[in-house]
Design a protein around this motif. Structure first.
Motif, mmCIF file in Angstrom:
data_model
loop_
_atom_site.group_PDB
_atom_site.id
_atom_site.type_symbol
_atom_site.label_atom_id
_atom_site.label_comp_id
_atom_site.label_asym_id
_atom_site.label_seq_id
_atom_site.Cartn_x
_atom_site.Cartn_y
_atom_site.Cartn_z
ATOM 1 N N ALA A 1 22.796 8.257 -4.166
ATOM 2 C CA ALA A 1 21.602 9.396 -5.244
ATOM 3 C C ALA A 1 22.518 9.922 -5.972
ATOM 4 O O ALA A 1 21.993 10.317 -7.097
ATOM 5 C CB ALA A 1 20.483 10.035 -4.160
ATOM 6 N N LYS A 2 23.617 10.305 -5.823
ATOM 7 C CA LYS A 2 23.873 10.857 -6.972
ATOM 8 C C LYS A 2 24.341 10.675 -8.681
ATOM 9 O O LYS A 2 24.610 10.810 -9.255
ATOM 10 C CB LYS A 2 25.451 11.778 -6.229
ATOM 11 N N LEU A 3 24.976 9.283 -7.396
ATOM 12 C CA LEU A 3 25.149 8.115 -8.378
ATOM 13 C C LEU A 3 23.846 7.897 -9.863
ATOM 14 O O LEU A 3 24.150 7.744 -11.070
ATOM 15 C CB LEU A 3 26.118 7.385 -8.277
ATOM 16 N N ARG A 4 22.572 7.563 -8.864
ATOM 17 C CA ARG A 4 21.536 7.054 -9.559
ATOM 18 C C ARG A 4 21.573 9.009 -10.328
ATOM 19 O O ARG A 4 21.184 8.245 -10.892
ATOM 20 C CB ARG A 4 20.455 7.059 -8.449
ATOM 21 N N ARG A 5 21.296 9.148 -9.632
ATOM 22 C CA ARG A 5 21.003 10.636 -10.664
ATOM 23 C C ARG A 5 21.734 10.978 -11.525
ATOM 24 O O ARG A 5 21.489 11.401 -13.069
ATOM 25 C CB ARG A 5 21.150 11.868 -10.180
ATOM 26 N N GLU A 6 23.646 10.838 -11.862
ATOM 27 C CA GLU A 6 24.512 10.037 -13.033
ATOM 28 C C GLU A 6 23.881 9.821 -14.054
ATOM 29 O O GLU A 6 23.675 9.775 -15.532
ATOM 30 C CB GLU A 6 25.916 10.260 -12.725
ATOM 31 N N ARG A 7 23.493 8.422 -13.509
ATOM 32 C CA ARG A 7 23.056 7.305 -14.443
ATOM 33 C C ARG A 7 21.149 7.796 -14.849
ATOM 34 O O ARG A 7 20.346 6.997 -15.654
ATOM 35 C CB ARG A 7 23.004 6.363 -13.814
ATOM 36 N N ARG A 8 20.665 8.644 -14.944
ATOM 37 C CA ARG A 8 19.210 9.587 -15.290
ATOM 38 C C ARG A 8 18.244 8.633 -14.792
ATOM 39 O O ARG A 8 17.020 8.398 -15.066
ATOM 40 C CB ARG A 8 19.293 9.851 -16.631
ATOM 41 N N GLU A 9 18.524 8.228 -13.324
ATOM 42 C CA GLU A 9 17.147 6.728 -12.918
ATOM 43 C C GLU A 9 16.570 8.131 -11.531
ATOM 44 O O GLU A 9 17.201 7.923 -10.639
ATOM 45 C CB GLU A 9 18.704 5.768 -11.855
ATOM 46 N N PHE A 10 16.475 8.628 -12.214
ATOM 47 C CA PHE A 10 15.654 10.190 -11.177
ATOM 48 C C PHE A 10 14.715 9.585 -10.389
ATOM 49 O O PHE A 10 14.126 10.022 -9.095
ATOM 50 C CB PHE A 10 15.582 10.895 -12.076
ATOM 51 N N GLY A 11 13.561 9.077 -10.439
ATOM 52 C CA GLY A 11 13.075 8.119 -9.119
ATOM 53 C C GLY A 11 13.801 7.602 -8.309
ATOM 54 O O GLY A 11 13.456 7.792 -7.461
ATOM 55 N N ALA A 12 14.535 6.564 -8.563
ATOM 56 C CA ALA A 12 15.332 6.578 -7.631
ATOM 57 C C ALA A 12 16.486 7.153 -6.658
ATOM 58 O O ALA A 12 16.370 7.047 -5.602
ATOM 59 C CB ALA A 12 16.118 4.861 -7.822
ATOM 60 N N ALA A 13 16.899 8.026 -7.807
ATOM 61 C CA ALA A 13 17.240 8.753 -7.011
ATOM 62 C C ALA A 13 16.437 10.006 -5.127
ATOM 63 O O ALA A 13 17.302 9.933 -4.655
ATOM 64 C CB ALA A 13 18.225 9.748 -8.090
ATOM 65 N N LYS A 14 15.504 10.110 -6.943
ATOM 66 C CA LYS A 14 15.087 10.781 -5.394
ATOM 67 C C LYS A 14 14.350 10.506 -4.438
ATOM 68 O O LYS A 14 14.103 10.751 -3.202
ATOM 69 C CB LYS A 14 13.459 11.335 -6.020
ATOM 70 N N ILE A 15 14.385 9.454 -4.391
ATOM 71 C CA ILE A 15 13.562 8.147 -3.294
ATOM 72 C C ILE A 15 14.859 8.277 -1.722
ATOM 73 O O ILE A 15 14.924 8.897 -1.106
ATOM 74 C CB ILE A 15 13.707 7.049 -3.061
ATOM 75 N N LEU A 16 16.521 8.010 -2.485
ATOM 76 C CA LEU A 16 17.247 7.977 -2.031
ATOM 77 C C LEU A 16 17.757 9.401 -1.062
ATOM 78 O O LEU A 16 17.724 9.849 -0.107
ATOM 79 C CB LEU A 16 19.042 7.789 -2.301
ATOM 80 N N PHE A 17 17.959 10.494 -1.772
ATOM 81 C CA PHE A 17 17.847 12.114 -1.883
ATOM 82 C C PHE A 17 16.525 12.074 -0.257
ATOM 83 O O PHE A 17 17.039 12.678 0.904
ATOM 84 C CB PHE A 17 17.866 12.795 -2.742
ATOM 85 N N ASP A 18 15.598 12.341 -0.715
ATOM 86 C CA ASP A 18 14.633 12.615 0.551
ATOM 87 C C ASP A 18 14.673 11.606 1.717
ATOM 88 O O ASP A 18 14.711 11.758 2.883
ATOM 89 C CB ASP A 18 13.480 11.591 0.057
ATOM 90 N N GLU A 19 15.269 10.305 1.729
ATOM 91 C CA GLU A 19 15.550 9.671 2.736
ATOM 92 C C GLU A 19 17.175 10.631 3.618
ATOM 93 O O GLU A 19 17.238 9.818 4.700
ATOM 94 C CB GLU A 19 16.220 7.974 2.303
ATOM 95 N N ALA A 20 18.175 10.407 2.520
ATOM 96 C CA ALA A 20 19.422 11.401 3.034
ATOM 97 C C ALA A 20 19.021 12.460 4.178
ATOM 98 O O ALA A 20 19.473 12.271 5.519
ATOM 99 C CB ALA A 20 20.310 11.756 2.006
ATOM 100 N N GLY A 21 17.976 13.231 3.525
ATOM 101 C CA GLY A 21 17.659 14.068 4.393
ATOM 102 C C GLY A 21 16.969 13.841 5.843
ATOM 103 O O GLY A 21 16.817 14.368 6.207
ATOM 104 N N GLN A 22 16.006 12.466 5.331
ATOM 105 C CA GLN A 22 15.179 11.739 7.256
ATOM 106 C C GLN A 22 16.192 11.952 7.799
ATOM 107 O O GLN A 22 16.024 11.881 9.279
ATOM 108 C CB GLN A 22 14.386 11.045 6.308
ATOM 109 N N CYS A 23 17.439 11.047 7.998
ATOM 110 C CA CYS A 23 18.358 10.978 7.989
ATOM 111 C C CYS A 23 18.756 11.702 8.922
ATOM 112 O O CYS A 23 19.280 11.816 10.127
ATOM 113 C CB CYS A 23 19.724 10.119 7.400
#
Length: 347
Positions: free
Chosen positions: A299-321
């Motif tokens: 998610a952090k790497l996607r954020r750095e690439r400004r792929e915010f939609g994909a990053a949000k999904i990954l951040f949310d899934e990490a929190g769920q884990c």
């Protein structure tokens, strides 16, 4: 297997019947063939799966082209039935016919490239890596020099690059495999192929194997500690892949880092599934946390690439884990994750 046996018998009957036709009957076939043929029936399976436009009418314009197409399908069926020697002979015959047709201007370089790719696949499976490499390289050169450049052609280039990388890997040429497989991955990305595509997953696994082999060869201590990387438990292999991902991230190569973190994520997910179905489910919580941390890294790497939609999904899934693993809301993982999400909102 029975389906391929039936297909082989059908194509062999078609081949035998075609050989018995005289010139007048072959000319008649050119007229009635396109009307009687099922759409895509004589096109190679790989072309139909990739959605290549059917051209049955043009196929019947030259009787030799029709014969070559039948032979190509026979070779595919023979290969699927593990009759590799016969498959090579059949595909070689189809290749020679297409080369002759090309001299008349009735066959494209892509037609020849596809048969060469099929030959390379059969030769690689049968263990003739040197011949397979030669066929794949010739196919790649034809595809890259083709007169038509489109999405289908780009996908085929990527597939052949992946096959060449596999040959290098099987021959123990890990540095060469690494270079070619990375080019394959980048070609897939340029064509917009989804990152969870089965082909990309396969290529990424080969790429990881080449990287781990290079790491083993370069560091004798690591090799002694881990012995055969492919034989160690998933968790250890995931940790080794994490090291590769971290190295690429530190070099600023975010694309490669994502590839390797994704491979580690796949291994960890499978480990969680294994623990869920076993008596040793007490370790599952720690593994779920590792899955969450890997998702967080991607998610952090996607954020750095400004792929915010994909990053949000990954951040949310990490929190769920972390939630599933009963990680306390006051734990540093949760706090840092929240900070990273807030940082993304401000970008």
């Amino acid at each position: 297997k029975s389906e391929w046996q039936l297909s082989l018998r059908s194509y062999l009957k078609a081949h035998s019947a075609f050989r018995c036709l005289n010139e007048e009957q072959r000319r008649h076939l050119q007229k009635i063939g396109p009307r009687r043929l099922l759409p895509g029936a004589l096109r190679p399976t790989s072309m139909r799966k990739q959605g290549v436009e059917d051209s049955s009418s043009s196929l019947f314009e030259d009787s030799d082209a029709l014969l070559a197409s039948v032979l190509q399908n026979i070779g595919k069926a023979q290969s699927m039935l593990h009759h590799y020697g016969k498959a090579v002979e059949t595909l070689e015959e189809a290749l020679q016919i297409h080369r002759v047709i090309a001299m008349r201007g009735l066959s494209s370089s892509q037609d020849i490239a596809r048969i060469l790719e099929n030959l390379g696949e059969v030769l690689m499976i049968s263990g003739d890596l040197t011949s397979a490499f030669g066929r794949y390289v010739e196919s790649l050169n034809l595809l890259r020099s083709g007169e038509i450049v489109n999405d289908s052609n780009g996908i085929e280039v990527a597939l052949v690059l992946g096959a060449i990388g596999q040959v290098h890997l099987k021959k123990g040429e890990y540095a060469e495999a690494n270079v070619v497989l990375k080019e394959c991955m980048r070609t897939f990305e340029k064509m917009g192929v989804p990152p969870n595509n089965r082909r990309i997953n396969d290529i990424r696994s080969f790429l990881v194997d080449s990287e781990l082999a290079l790491m083993q060869n370069a560091t004798t201590t690591l090799a002694a500690q881990r012995r055969e990387i492919s034989a160690v438990p998933y968790k250890d292999k995931a940790l080794a892949i994490d090291e590769l991902a971290d190295a690429y991230k530190n070099k600023g190569d975010h694309s490669s880092a994502i590839w390797f973190y994704s491979e580690a994520l796949g291994l960890r997910r499978r480990r969680v599934d294994q623990l869920s179905s076993s008596a040793n489910s007490g370790r599952k919580g720690g593994e779920v946390v590792d899955v969450g941390r890997t998702l967080w890294n991607i998610a952090k790497l996607r954020r750095e690439r400004r792929e915010f939609g994909a990053a949000k999904i990954l951040f949310d899934e990490a929190g769920q884990c972390f939630h599933k693993a009963n990680v306390s809301p006051n734990h540093p993982f949760y706090r840092d994750l929240t900070q990273d999400i807030e940082a993304m909102r401000k970008m």
